[in-house]
Design an enzyme around this catalytic site. Structure first.
Site, PDB file in Angstrom:
ATOM      1  CG  MET A 274      -1.968  -1.082   1.227  1.00 22.32           C
ATOM      2  SD  MET A 274      -3.107  -0.944  -0.173  1.00 22.32           S
ATOM      3  CE  MET A 274      -3.861   0.644   0.143  1.00 22.32           C
ATOM      4  NE  ARG A 275       6.912   2.419   2.255  1.00 23.01           N
ATOM      5  CZ  ARG A 275       7.321   1.216   2.633  1.00 23.01           C
ATOM      6  NH1 ARG A 275       7.635   0.318   1.736  1.00 23.01           N
ATOM      7  NH2 ARG A 275       7.420   0.909   3.909  1.00 23.01           N
ATOM      8  CB  ALA A 276       2.449   2.391  -4.700  1.00 24.71           C
TER       9      ALA A 276
END
Length: 671
Positions: A274-276
């Site tokens: 989910m970092r993107a």
């Protein structure tokens, strides 16, 4: 202090300038990784950015740059009372590739900590960079444990030093910028993901733009102060815009429509984790602030995707980073609708998002500073094999790579940290102690106490504390894993040229290259065919460069096996002078035939015995095919003092005994 090159005087490279400015507006975007060939002004652009950052207020005398309005309650120099402070320019701190762990995070005075219980702490570069820029040139060459420490601090906004029960914590919030030349090796995917944005830079191929780069650079070199003065007004305008965007950032609204586009884009491109999504949200918010808007639009989401996603799509080192812009536009159109004027102020609004937008026209970071360079794959030290004579065949594609098990070098080395062979390292399991050579980095507590104990009466010990002198301190010796130099010596002669067979050979070498990438090795490639051998790739950390040379390898002609071995021996001799601690592993890929010239077989045997005499670990990958096998590769392995293995045995499910065979063979040779 030298006058830095003005940021607004840079030429070209709009994406690089934009990514840096976005992070200047909001460091929560997560920093920038700048990838590109040498001579593209990567370093010049980063150093020029520091002059655009607003001044910071700091507590007078605080070594950790605490803000006077809200000082860090855990500051080692504290506690500080809130109040007014002194303004100073934001710092740009450079982390050298060869820095030690203590230089990065700081060092504790272990002697005082043991004897007096005092946390005497010398700040490192992370403390110096707090509220400024931390710049790592050639970040791909930084040791893995330093990269881990660096990125952990960047993610948490704090640095922790833990040593033998003594701990120090201080704030470390900074704009992280790394530059790298992909020809010299890649970062691991999980480390790539920790950089918020990535941009690819290349020298312009437009003659007019290149002329302007040279003209400005020469003018700067002749009169740095005068040149900077001519750009002072533009610099002030950009600095004011950064300040304005920072002030506007908390009011920017990230609506549900924009969030849907962000989530759909990350899902469409199959980005892990989910970092993107979070980085895209912060970047899009910052882009709106940089443009002076309070709403995030579809154009902001699109630009954020182009900066935040390409490097997150790499699955292995041979994948080129990039993004299909047609697919991106289709996804944004499909999930379009509301451009961001929803009532919801999205979660990325105030917390992060580097401010981006279009930097001033007519400038760009294709700046002067470094000269041009050949593109990857162009003529270099080795080039492609010579001797393209009769019978040469066009290159064939490699078969699908497969998973291999590790081939290790026997014994205990002292090379760079990696994941292949046993070695004495700074990180790993503790195996003993020794007197420190230079600065103490890893204290062996039990050995230190044991060394100090017999002298307590003579030193007049009166209380409970142990009287410790510097001569008592003992450094812990540790065993971990090192990276090696894996030198491939590939037979590209006519006897190997059957298309199906050569495809399988290339697939096997590609599999070993993937293994070398995962184990942090350097690799080199020597090929031989026709009448000569060539260094197709000098030793490098860039396994993707080796894969590219392998893919374009033509075949045909005679088999100058001795020339290939002698060329490999010369490569090892030179590399031993450059990097004496890195132990080699030679992988010869051949069917064992030797033709051409007088006594080719005998000459190949004499060349092989040079490796055996020097104790070089080696493996021969036997590529002989057909119902009748001559066993020549096995004979070559015997001359080398190594082990022979067939192509089928290279696969992970067939290679279980290979490491033991390599080790046993080399140990017999040493004995």
């Amino acid at each position: 202090m030298s006058t830095p090159y003005p940021f607004t005087a840079l030429v070209g490279q709009d994406d690089l300038r934009l990514a840096l400015l976005l992070n200047a507006v909001s460091p929560a975007v997560g920093g920038v990784l700048v990838r590109g060939e040498k001579g593209t002004a990567k370093s010049t652009a980063v150093r020029a950015l520091s002059a655009l950052l607003p001044e910071v207020d700091v507590v007078a005398g605080c070594r950790f740059s605490c803000a006077p309005q809200a000082p860090d309650p855990a500051c080692p120099d504290g506690p500080h009372e809130p109040g007014t402070g002194a303004a100073r320019a934001a710092r740009m701190v450079e982390l050298p590739v060869g820095a030690s762990e203590d230089r990065l995070v700081g060092a504790l005075d272990i002697e005082r900590a043991l004897a007096e219980g005092v946390k005497a702490f010398e700040p490192g570069l992370l403390a110096d960079a707090h509220r400024g820029i931390l710049y790592v040139d050639e970040v791909n060459l930084l040791h893995d444990h330093l990269v881990d420490l660096l990125l952990d601090a960047a993610a948490m906004g704090a640095s922790y030093v833990e040593r033998e029960g003594v701990s120090v914590r201080h704030a470390a919030r900074f704009l992280l910028v790394g530059t790298m030349n992909p020809e010299e090796g890649e970062l691991r995917p999980q480390l790539l993901d920790r950089f918020g944005l990535t941009v690819e830079v290349a020298a312009s191929r437009e003659p007019d733009q290149r002329v302007e780069v040279v003209r400005r650079r020469l003018a700067y070199d002749d009169d740095p102060e005068g040149f900077a003065g001519r750009w002072a007004e533009d610099e002030a305008a950009v600095r004011a815009r950064v300040v304005a965007a920072r002030a506007l950032l908390p009011q920017v609204r990230l609506g549900d429509g924009a969030l849907r586009q962000i989530a759909a884009t990350c899902a469409a491109f199959e980005v892990d984790g989910m970092r993107a999504d979070i980085v895209m949200a912060r970047t899009a918010t910052a882009l709106a602030a940089w443009a002076g808007r309070e709403d995030v639009l579809a154009e902001d989401v699109r630009q954020a995707a182009l900066l935040a996603l390409p490097h997150r799509r790499r699955r292995n080192p041979f994948d080129a980073p990039g993004l299909d812009e047609d697919k991106l536009d289709e996804t944004l159109d499909e999930f379009g609708g509301d451009d961001g004027g929803d009532d919801d102020p999205g979660p990325g609004d105030g917390g992060g998002g580097g401010g981006g937008g279009v930097p001033p026209q007519d400038q760009g970071p294709d700046a002067p500073a470094e000269g041009g360079a050949p593109a990857p794959g162009e003529a270099g030290d080795g080039g492609q094999p010579q001797g393209a004579g009769a019978g040469e065949q066009q290159p064939v594609r490699a078969a699908e790579p497969f998973r291999t098990k590790v081939l290790s070098v026997p014994g205990l080395g002292d090379g760079a940290a990696g994941r292949r062979s046993r070695a004495r390292t700074e990180h790993g399991r503790t195996t003993g102690s020794r007197r420190p050579r230079g600065t103490l980095t890893k204290l062996h507590l039990a050995a230190t106490v044991q060394a100090a104990a017999p002298h307590q009466r003579a030193r007049g010990r009166a209380g409970r504390g142990l009287v410790v002198r510097r001569d008592d301190l003992r450094q812990a010796t540790r065993e971990g894993r090192e990276g090696n130099l894996v030198l491939f010596v590939v037979d590209a002669s006519g006897s190997m040229a059957a298309r199906k067979r050569m495809g399988a050979v290339k697939g096997a070498v590609l599999s070993l290259l993937l293994d070398a990438y995962q184990r942090r090795d350097k690799v080199g490639l020597v090929t031989f065919r026709g009448s000569a051998a060539d260094v197709a790739l000098p030793p490098t950390s860039s396994v993707d460069a080796a894969a590219a040379r392998l893919e374009s390898l033509p075949t045909g002609g005679r088999t100058p096996l001795a020339a290939g071995l002698l060329k490999a021996h010369e490569v090892l001799r030179i590399e031993r002078l450059r990097d004496p601690a890195r132990r080699p592993l030679v992988v010869v890929v051949t069917d064992g035939r030797a033709t051409g010239g007088p006594e080719p077989v005998a000459l190949a045997g004499r060349a092989a015995r040079l490796f055996a005499a020097e104790g070089v670990a080696s493996v021969v990958v036997d590529c002989e095919a057909g119902p009748v096998r001559l066993g020549l590769a096995g004979q070559l392995a015997g001359e080398l003092g190594g082990t022979a293995v067939t192509l089928d045995e290279l696969r992970a499910d067939s290679i279980a005994g290979l490491v033991r065979d390599v080790r046993a063979g080399n140990e017999r040779k040493v004995a």
